[in-house]
Write a protein that holds these residues in place. Structure first.
Motif, short mmCIF file in Angstrom:
data_model
loop_
_atom_site.label_atom_id
_atom_site.label_comp_id
_atom_site.label_asym_id
_atom_site.label_seq_id
_atom_site.Cartn_x
_atom_site.Cartn_y
_atom_site.Cartn_z
N ARG A 25 0.86 -1.18 0.00
CA ARG A 25 0.00 0.00 0.00
C ARG A 25 0.90 1.24 0.00
N ALA A 26 0.62 2.15 -0.91
CA ALA A 26 1.38 3.41 -0.96
C ALA A 26 0.41 4.57 -0.98
N LYS A 27 0.63 5.53 -0.10
CA LYS A 27 -0.20 6.72 -0.10
C LYS A 27 0.67 7.95 0.04
N GLU A 28 0.05 9.10 -0.22
CA GLU A 28 0.76 10.37 -0.21
C GLU A 28 1.97 10.26 -1.13
N ALA A 29 3.16 10.56 -0.67
CA ALA A 29 4.33 10.56 -1.56
C ALA A 29 5.12 9.25 -1.49
N ALA A 49 -2.09 -4.86 -4.35
CA ALA A 49 -1.39 -3.58 -4.27
C ALA A 49 -2.36 -2.45 -4.54
N SER A 50 -2.26 -1.39 -3.75
CA SER A 50 -3.12 -0.23 -3.99
C SER A 50 -2.37 1.05 -3.67
N ASP A 53 -3.77 9.00 -3.17
CA ASP A 53 -3.11 10.31 -3.21
C ASP A 53 -2.08 10.28 -4.34
N SER A 54 -0.83 10.57 -4.06
CA SER A 54 0.20 10.54 -5.11
C SER A 54 1.17 9.39 -4.89
N GLY A 55 0.76 8.34 -4.19
CA GLY A 55 1.61 7.17 -3.97
C GLY A 55 1.91 6.44 -5.27
N GLN A 56 3.03 5.73 -5.29
CA GLN A 56 3.45 4.99 -6.48
C GLN A 56 3.93 3.59 -6.09
N ILE A 57 3.54 2.61 -6.89
CA ILE A 57 4.08 1.27 -6.77
C ILE A 57 4.54 0.84 -8.16
N HIS A 58 5.79 0.43 -8.26
CA HIS A 58 6.35 -0.05 -9.53
C HIS A 58 6.70 -1.51 -9.36
N MET A 59 6.11 -2.37 -10.20
CA MET A 59 6.36 -3.81 -10.15
C MET A 59 6.95 -4.24 -11.49
N THR A 60 8.13 -4.85 -11.43
CA THR A 60 8.85 -5.22 -12.65
C THR A 60 9.46 -6.61 -12.49
N ASN A 61 9.34 -7.41 -13.53
CA ASN A 61 9.92 -8.75 -13.59
C ASN A 61 9.49 -9.62 -12.40
N ILE A 76 -6.06 1.54 -7.97
CA ILE A 76 -5.47 2.87 -8.14
C ILE A 76 -6.54 3.91 -7.83
N TYR A 77 -6.27 4.76 -6.83
CA TYR A 77 -7.24 5.75 -6.39
C TYR A 77 -6.61 7.14 -6.42
N GLU A 78 -7.44 8.12 -6.71
CA GLU A 78 -7.02 9.52 -6.77
C GLU A 78 -5.86 9.67 -7.75
N LEU A 79 -4.74 10.24 -7.33
CA LEU A 79 -3.61 10.48 -8.23
C LEU A 79 -2.53 9.39 -8.14
N GLY A 80 -2.85 8.28 -7.50
CA GLY A 80 -1.87 7.20 -7.36
C GLY A 80 -1.50 6.60 -8.70
N LYS A 81 -0.35 5.91 -8.72
CA LYS A 81 0.14 5.30 -9.96
C LYS A 81 0.72 3.92 -9.67
#
Length: 188
Positions: A25-29, A49-50, A53-61, A76-81
């Motif tokens: 879980r990632a929120k805010e920055a 994963a969720s 706000d402006s949280g980011q989660i990057h999943m690779t390989n 993905i909620y609000e400005l999250g990525k």
């Protein structure tokens, strides 16, 4: 937070039904990076994963396989990525549940990647796998230097999809080909 070259294997949920084997879980920055890892053979969801706000989660390989429920459940909620690149999700009840605004590329979702022997936890790719040399060398958060086993991440110029790089070979000296020119010479 960085999570690299990690295996969540045969994990069993002790909480209520629907618990995930791996949850982020990632929120805010907040920024979370998960790469070169395997989440396999769990008794419920694989990855949940969720972001808000402006949280980011990057999943690779990643390799996410053999779960009795959803392999990848992304919100993905609000400005999250959330970005999902070079990832295999196979043989889960549902392979991917994600909103349309997911940033994704070069994934193998619901397509047999031709694992060597998943029943015995061998998720290496076999010869002829559609995951070999078909990944994206430039995912949003970059590539790791090594795969799950510590092998250099790029072999043959193009990254493989999933937790392992390169097909599983028994011998690296050409023995499989039957061409004795590759065999080391034996001195008397």
């Amino acid at each position: 937070a960085w999570i690299e070259r990690t295996g969540v294997i045969l994990n069993r949920a002790v909480a209520a039904a629907g618990a995930s084997q791996f949850r982020a879980r990632a929120k805010e920055a907040a920024r979370i990076l998960v790469r070169d890892s395997g989440i396999v053979q769990g008794d419920s969801d694989g990855v949940s994963a969720s972001v808000t706000d402006s949280g980011q989660i990057h999943m690779t390989n990643l390799t996410v396989a053999d779960h009795s429920n959803t392999g990848l459940r992304l919100g993905i909620y609000e400005l999250g990525k959330i970005s999902l690149y070079n990832t295999i999700s196979f043989d889960n009840l549902v392979n991917l549940e994600a909103p349309a605004k997911l940033d994704d590329g070069a994934n193998l979702i619901g397509v047999d990647p031709l694992f060597i022997d998943p029943d015995n936890l061998d998720y290496h790719l076999s010869s002829g796998s559609p995951a070999v040399d078909t990944g994206d060398n430039n995912p949003p958060a970059g590539l790791g230097a090594a795969d799950y086993a510590g092998t250099p991440r790029i072999v043959n110029g193009i990254v493989d999809i999933g937790m392992y790089e390169g097909i599983d070979v028994i011998f690296g000296d050409g023995f499989e080909s039957g061409d004795c020119r590759f065999w080391p010479s034996v001195a008397p």
